[in-house]
Design a protein around this motif. Structure first.
Motif, PDB file in Angstrom:
ATOM      1  N   ASN A  19       0.829  -1.199   0.000  1.00 55.99           N
ATOM      2  CA  ASN A  19       0.000   0.000   0.000  1.00 55.99           C
ATOM      3  C   ASN A  19       0.866   1.252   0.000  1.00 55.99           C
ATOM      4  O   ASN A  19       0.593   2.214  -0.722  1.00 55.99           O
ATOM      5  N   LEU A  20       1.921   1.252   0.803  1.00 57.08           N
ATOM      6  CA  LEU A  20       2.817   2.400   0.860  1.00 57.08           C
ATOM      7  C   LEU A  20       3.509   2.627  -0.476  1.00 57.08           C
ATOM      8  O   LEU A  20       3.640   3.756  -0.943  1.00 57.08           O
ATOM      9  N   GLY A  44      -7.446 -15.210  -3.070  1.00 56.41           N
ATOM     10  CA  GLY A  44      -7.783 -14.187  -2.083  1.00 56.41           C
ATOM     11  C   GLY A  44      -6.644 -13.224  -1.841  1.00 56.41           C
ATOM     12  O   GLY A  44      -6.818 -12.001  -1.898  1.00 56.41           O
ATOM     13  N   SER A  45      -5.449 -13.758  -1.574  1.00 54.82           N
ATOM     14  CA  SER A  45      -4.300 -12.895  -1.320  1.00 54.82           C
ATOM     15  C   SER A  45      -3.901 -12.132  -2.575  1.00 54.82           C
ATOM     16  O   SER A  45      -3.487 -10.967  -2.498  1.00 54.82           O
ATOM     17  N   VAL A  46      -4.021 -12.756  -3.750  1.00 51.58           N
ATOM     18  CA  VAL A  46      -3.683 -12.059  -4.992  1.00 51.58           C
ATOM     19  C   VAL A  46      -4.620 -10.875  -5.210  1.00 51.58           C
ATOM     20  O   VAL A  46      -4.182  -9.775  -5.571  1.00 51.58           O
ATOM     21  N   VAL A  47      -5.918 -11.072  -4.984  1.00 55.69           N
ATOM     22  CA  VAL A  47      -6.882  -9.976  -5.149  1.00 55.69           C
ATOM     23  C   VAL A  47      -6.586  -8.850  -4.164  1.00 55.69           C
ATOM     24  O   VAL A  47      -6.544  -7.666  -4.536  1.00 55.69           O
ATOM     25  N   LYS A  51      -5.405  -5.043  -5.266  1.00 56.54           N
ATOM     26  CA  LYS A  51      -6.208  -3.853  -4.978  1.00 56.54           C
ATOM     27  C   LYS A  51      -5.360  -2.675  -4.522  1.00 56.54           C
ATOM     28  O   LYS A  51      -5.809  -1.533  -4.595  1.00 56.54           O
ATOM     29  N   THR A  52      -4.132  -2.947  -4.066  1.00 53.25           N
ATOM     30  CA  THR A  52      -3.258  -1.833  -3.684  1.00 53.25           C
ATOM     31  C   THR A  52      -2.708  -1.100  -4.900  1.00 53.25           C
ATOM     32  O   THR A  52      -2.176   0.004  -4.763  1.00 53.25           O
ATOM     33  N   ALA A  77     -13.276  -8.681  -5.187  1.00 50.92           N
ATOM     34  CA  ALA A  77     -13.206  -8.650  -6.649  1.00 50.92           C
ATOM     35  C   ALA A  77     -14.593  -8.811  -7.262  1.00 50.92           C
ATOM     36  O   ALA A  77     -15.478  -9.446  -6.681  1.00 50.92           O
ATOM     37  N   GLU A  78     -14.781  -8.212  -8.432  1.00 54.27           N
ATOM     38  CA  GLU A  78     -15.932  -8.542  -9.264  1.00 54.27           C
ATOM     39  C   GLU A  78     -15.593  -9.854  -9.979  1.00 54.27           C
ATOM     40  O   GLU A  78     -14.441 -10.073 -10.355  1.00 54.27           O
TER      41      GLU A  78
END
Length: 344
Positions: A19-20, A44-47, A51-52, A77-78
């Motif tokens: 994120n940073l 899950g972790s990839v999505v 998103k960052t 995710a969509e």
């Protein structure tokens, strides 16, 4: 299935760090499309990590029989779902249509790469105006054995797979997506040329491998006998993704032992034989120590610095892919790889 996603501390740290890094690299309105088939363990972790780097994540599910769809939706995710498997290409194009209002659309091929941190590298040339379509190529998780031989022989090949595609809005206004075979280099290039689209090829193999190897504990066994001239150079050349370097001094009569003991590389584990036992015994002792340290993968690189460390991933990858339990490289196979060797 629980309606909550559980993450351990290490996963949270990774996402916070990304994120940073992403704050200054994500331009407005980026969509990332992820094709997926039975990826419930990783999607899950990839999505979440993707998103960052993007405002929107679309997972195109190819009729998975596991919980890929549920996990992807819980991660935010969509999801576009194929009712019939092997129609992935059509759904990917549907994903592009759904995201047509995006400034940049990135497609990440999960069959090749699971690392969203490479997304900024793919979109940077588009943001800078250097291209309208960027293509990220790397060493595949899906290659056939014949293709692996070509790569081990250090020859160029069109089979080098596409891990990422990044389209600008201007690119999508010029080309007809329905006429392109996505993740086919030949199809992309020919259509881009006809449409006067600026294409940039980005080789992400090194970054991809480093990211993939972080999931494994990798050790390298270095047998050495009277290698005072080359042992330090050999150690210095071993890639950063290697966790432990087991250097076996096999009863050397020169300064090999002294050099091994004085090295500052914290990965080095010195093993000393009081008498010369031969290279086979040295390798076995290195293997035993690596097993005791619970290494996932162990390679051998002799202390004479004759093996090019750049070739190491090409031996490791078939084992990670489950194609082999043991691999071996022969530097004598190609003229290019024999360069720099002693004339004997």
């Amino acid at each position: 299935m629980s309606d909550e996603l559980q993450m351990d501390n290490s996963s949270q740290d990774i996402i916070q760090n990304e994120n940073l890094r992403a704050k200054d690299t994500v331009p407005p309105n980026i969509t990332v499309i992820l094709p997926a088939y039975n990826e419930e363990l990783s999607i899950g972790s990839v999505v979440l990590r993707t998103k960052t780097y993007a405002h929107r994540v679309i997972v195109v599910d190819d009729a998975s029989s596991d919980h890929t769809v549920d996990v992807a939706e819980m991660a935010g995710a969509e999801v576009i779902r194929n009712p019939i498997t092997k129609r992935n290409e059509l759904s990917l194009k549907k994903g592009i249509e759904v995201a047509s209002d995006s400034d940049i659309i990135v497609m990440m091929n999960l069959g090749v790469c699971h690392d969203p941190s490479l997304i900024p590298r793919m979109i940077a040339p588009i943001n800078d105006g250097n291209c309208e379509l960027s293509v990220g190529i790397c060493f595949s998780k899906l290659q056939r054995s014949s293709e692996n031989v070509l790569l081990l022989n250090n020859r160029s090949t069109e089979s080098k797979p596409i891990g990422y595609l990044a389209f600008s809005k201007n690119c999508l206004s010029k080309i007809d997506i329905s006429q392109i075979s996505l993740f086919s280099m030949r199809s992309l290039i020919s259509n881009a040329e006809r449409s006067s689209v600026k294409v940039l090829h980005i080789d992400i193999q090194e970054e991809h491998e480093a990211s993939l190897f972080r999931a494994y504990k990798i050790g390298v066994v270095v047998p050495a006998y009277n290698e005072e001239r080359l042992i330090q150079e050999t150690i210095d050349g071993i890639p950063a993704y290697v966790d432990k370097i087991y250097v076996i001094n096999d009863g050397s009569k020169d300064r090999t032992a002294e050099i091994i003991n004085s090295t500052t590389d914290p990965r080095v584990v010195p093993i000393h034989h009081k008498v010369n036992k031969g290279v086979g015994a040295a390798i076995i002792d290195g293997y035993k120590r690596a097993l005791a340290d619970e290494m996932d993968l162990v390679a051998v690189m002799a202390g004479d610095n004759q093996m090019d460390p750049y070739q190491l991933p090409k031996l490791i990858m078939p084992i990670i892919e489950g194609k082999a339990d043991y691999t071996k490289g022969n530097r004598l196979l190609s003229k290019e790889m024999r360069q720099g060797m002693s004339p004997w």
